[in-house]
Motif scaffolding. Structure first.
Motif, mmCIF file in Angstrom:
data_model
loop_
_atom_site.group_PDB
_atom_site.id
_atom_site.type_symbol
_atom_site.label_atom_id
_atom_site.label_comp_id
_atom_site.label_asym_id
_atom_site.label_seq_id
_atom_site.Cartn_x
_atom_site.Cartn_y
_atom_site.Cartn_z
ATOM 1 N N ALA A 78 0.820 -1.215 0.000
ATOM 2 C CA ALA A 78 0.000 0.000 0.000
ATOM 3 C C ALA A 78 0.853 1.264 0.000
ATOM 4 O O ALA A 78 0.414 2.317 -0.480
ATOM 5 N N ALA A 79 2.079 1.157 0.521
ATOM 6 C CA ALA A 79 2.965 2.321 0.609
ATOM 7 C C ALA A 79 3.840 2.470 -0.634
ATOM 8 O O ALA A 79 4.853 3.176 -0.596
ATOM 9 N N ARG A 80 3.466 1.819 -1.724
ATOM 10 C CA ARG A 80 4.243 1.929 -2.969
ATOM 11 C C ARG A 80 4.482 3.393 -3.322
ATOM 12 O O ARG A 80 3.568 4.212 -3.333
ATOM 13 N N ARG A 81 5.731 3.700 -3.624
ATOM 14 C CA ARG A 81 6.070 5.062 -4.034
ATOM 15 C C ARG A 81 5.679 5.275 -5.495
ATOM 16 O O ARG A 81 5.661 4.316 -6.280
ATOM 17 N N PRO A 82 5.365 6.511 -5.892
ATOM 18 C CA PRO A 82 4.962 6.767 -7.285
ATOM 19 C C PRO A 82 5.993 6.236 -8.277
ATOM 20 O O PRO A 82 7.179 6.553 -8.182
ATOM 21 N N GLY A 83 5.532 5.409 -9.202
ATOM 22 C CA GLY A 83 6.414 4.873 -10.227
ATOM 23 C C GLY A 83 7.293 3.724 -9.782
ATOM 24 O O GLY A 83 8.076 3.196 -10.583
ATOM 25 N N GLU A 84 7.199 3.314 -8.533
ATOM 26 C CA GLU A 84 8.056 2.225 -8.045
ATOM 27 C C GLU A 84 7.675 0.918 -8.732
ATOM 28 O O GLU A 84 6.502 0.540 -8.755
ATOM 29 N N PRO A 85 8.653 0.198 -9.297
ATOM 30 C CA PRO A 85 8.348 -1.048 -10.011
ATOM 31 C C PRO A 85 7.826 -2.137 -9.073
ATOM 32 O O PRO A 85 8.131 -2.164 -7.881
ATOM 33 N N LEU A 86 7.074 -3.040 -9.658
ATOM 34 C CA LEU A 86 6.498 -4.147 -8.907
ATOM 35 C C LEU A 86 7.572 -4.961 -8.201
ATOM 36 O O LEU A 86 7.435 -5.321 -7.027
ATOM 37 N N ARG A 87 8.646 -5.264 -8.917
ATOM 38 C CA ARG A 87 9.700 -6.097 -8.334
ATOM 39 C C ARG A 87 10.261 -5.471 -7.064
ATOM 40 O O ARG A 87 10.478 -6.159 -6.063
ATOM 41 N N GLU A 88 10.496 -4.163 -7.095
ATOM 42 C CA GLU A 88 11.084 -3.507 -5.927
ATOM 43 C C GLU A 88 10.140 -3.547 -4.734
ATOM 44 O O GLU A 88 10.572 -3.745 -3.591
ATOM 45 N N VAL A 89 8.856 -3.370 -4.994
ATOM 46 C CA VAL A 89 7.878 -3.405 -3.900
ATOM 47 C C VAL A 89 7.839 -4.790 -3.265
ATOM 48 O O VAL A 89 7.919 -4.939 -2.037
ATOM 49 N N LEU A 90 7.731 -5.816 -4.109
ATOM 50 C CA LEU A 90 7.628 -7.173 -3.573
ATOM 51 C C LEU A 90 8.918 -7.626 -2.901
ATOM 52 O O LEU A 90 8.881 -8.296 -1.861
ATOM 53 N N MET A 91 10.061 -7.273 -3.458
ATOM 54 C CA MET A 91 11.321 -7.674 -2.833
ATOM 55 C C MET A 91 11.517 -6.952 -1.502
ATOM 56 O O MET A 91 12.049 -7.525 -0.550
ATOM 57 N N ARG A 92 11.068 -5.710 -1.427
ATOM 58 C CA ARG A 92 11.143 -4.998 -0.150
ATOM 59 C C ARG A 92 10.269 -5.702 0.888
ATOM 60 O O ARG A 92 10.649 -5.856 2.052
ATOM 61 N N GLY A 93 9.102 -6.155 0.444
ATOM 62 C CA GLY A 93 8.233 -6.887 1.354
ATOM 63 C C GLY A 93 8.830 -8.211 1.780
ATOM 64 O O GLY A 93 8.801 -8.571 2.962
ATOM 65 N N MET A 94 9.388 -8.955 0.828
ATOM 66 C CA MET A 94 9.980 -10.245 1.157
ATOM 67 C C MET A 94 11.188 -10.089 2.072
ATOM 68 O O MET A 94 11.411 -10.904 2.971
ATOM 69 N N ASP A 95 11.970 -9.044 1.845
ATOM 70 C CA ASP A 95 13.118 -8.798 2.723
ATOM 71 C C ASP A 95 12.654 -8.572 4.159
ATOM 72 O O ASP A 95 13.255 -9.075 5.112
ATOM 73 N N ARG A 96 11.576 -7.822 4.303
ATOM 74 C CA ARG A 96 11.072 -7.564 5.654
ATOM 75 C C ARG A 96 10.551 -8.844 6.299
ATOM 76 O O ARG A 96 10.808 -9.115 7.474
ATOM 77 N N LEU A 97 9.845 -9.649 5.535
ATOM 78 C CA LEU A 97 9.309 -10.892 6.091
ATOM 79 C C LEU A 97 10.421 -11.864 6.457
ATOM 80 O O LEU A 97 10.304 -12.631 7.412
ATOM 81 N N ALA A 98 11.512 -11.832 5.698
ATOM 82 C CA ALA A 98 12.571 -12.825 5.881
ATOM 83 C C ALA A 98 13.509 -12.504 7.029
ATOM 84 O O ALA A 98 14.030 -13.412 7.678
ATOM 85 N N VAL A 99 13.739 -11.235 7.303
ATOM 86 C CA VAL A 99 14.807 -10.914 8.251
ATOM 87 C C VAL A 99 14.324 -10.274 9.544
ATOM 88 O O VAL A 99 15.072 -10.175 10.501
ATOM 89 N N SER A 100 13.089 -9.840 9.602
ATOM 90 C CA SER A 100 12.639 -9.133 10.797
ATOM 91 C C SER A 100 12.568 -10.061 11.997
ATOM 92 O O SER A 100 12.154 -11.210 11.899
#
Length: 205
Positions: A78-100
């Motif tokens: 939901a916090a996707r930045r304007p123009g941010e690609p799909l891959r970057e959004v999902l990888m940012r999410g996966m990184d958070r899920l994996a390491v937090s």
């Protein structure tokens, strides 16, 4: 444990952790169906009222971290930045899920392997896990379609989420089976997500 929390909150987190650890270990030792809430409470030296203050049912204990993870990924999408690609959004999410370390069951916790074995061997839990997986994918796909209205329709969003989640689950389970040769789980999850994203059409990456 987060030392910035107050004494009461830290105590609640310890109680929750005690219930999760005790419950999963008893399920592994005695079977999911054969283990009652009363058994868990007796082993944890807590009352049934305390158990139900944290978990509505046994299955909610097994998947204690799921609501946290679902909400975190939805928030990132939901916090996707304007123009941010799909891959970057999902990888940012996966990184958070994996390491937090904020999750009730962190990715590298030994309880992850215990839970995976339970799901693989307990028919009742396999059914619950499948139902919950569908719910997770639906929530994330809905969030993705809303965040990327020009790139994805409803079906496309479900296809993307299904590809990524399926890859992550498959690799995570394969990694657990490697035993001492297993990669750190955050690394395995990241590799799985990257491979899934690489296989998507360029128009939606």
């Amino acid at each position: 444990m987060d030392t910035s929390l107050g004494l009461r909150e830290r105590k609640k987190l310890r109680t929750r952790r005690t219930l999760i650890e005790t419950g999963l270990r008893l399920f592994a030792e005695n079977g999911y169906d054969a283990t009652t809430v009363a058994d868990i409470c007796a082993a944890a030296e807590l009352s049934p009222a305390t158990f139900f203050a944290y978990f509505p049912a046994k299955e909610d204990l097994v998947f204690a971290d799921q609501p946290e993870r679902v909400a975190a990924m939805r928030e990132i999408i939901a916090a996707r930045r304007p123009g941010e690609p799909l891959r970057e959004v999902l990888m940012r999410g996966m990184d958070r899920l994996a390491v937090s370390e904020q999750w009730s069951i962190p990715p590298d916790d030994e309880l992850v392997a215990i839970r995976a074995r339970l799901i693989a061997t307990e028919p009742a839990l396999r059914a619950v896990a499948l139902r919950r997986l569908f719910d997770v994918q639906r929530e994330w796909a809905d969030a993705l379609a809303e965040a990327f209205p020009d790139e994805l329709d409803e079906l496309g969003a479900h296809a993307v989420i299904g590809s990524v989640v399926g890859a992550v689950i498959g690799v995570a389970l394969a990694n657990l089976r490697r035993g001492d040769a297993a990669l750190p789980m955050p690394e395995a999850v990241t590799r799985a997500a990257e491979a899934a994203m690489a296989g998507l059409p360029p128009a939606v990456r």
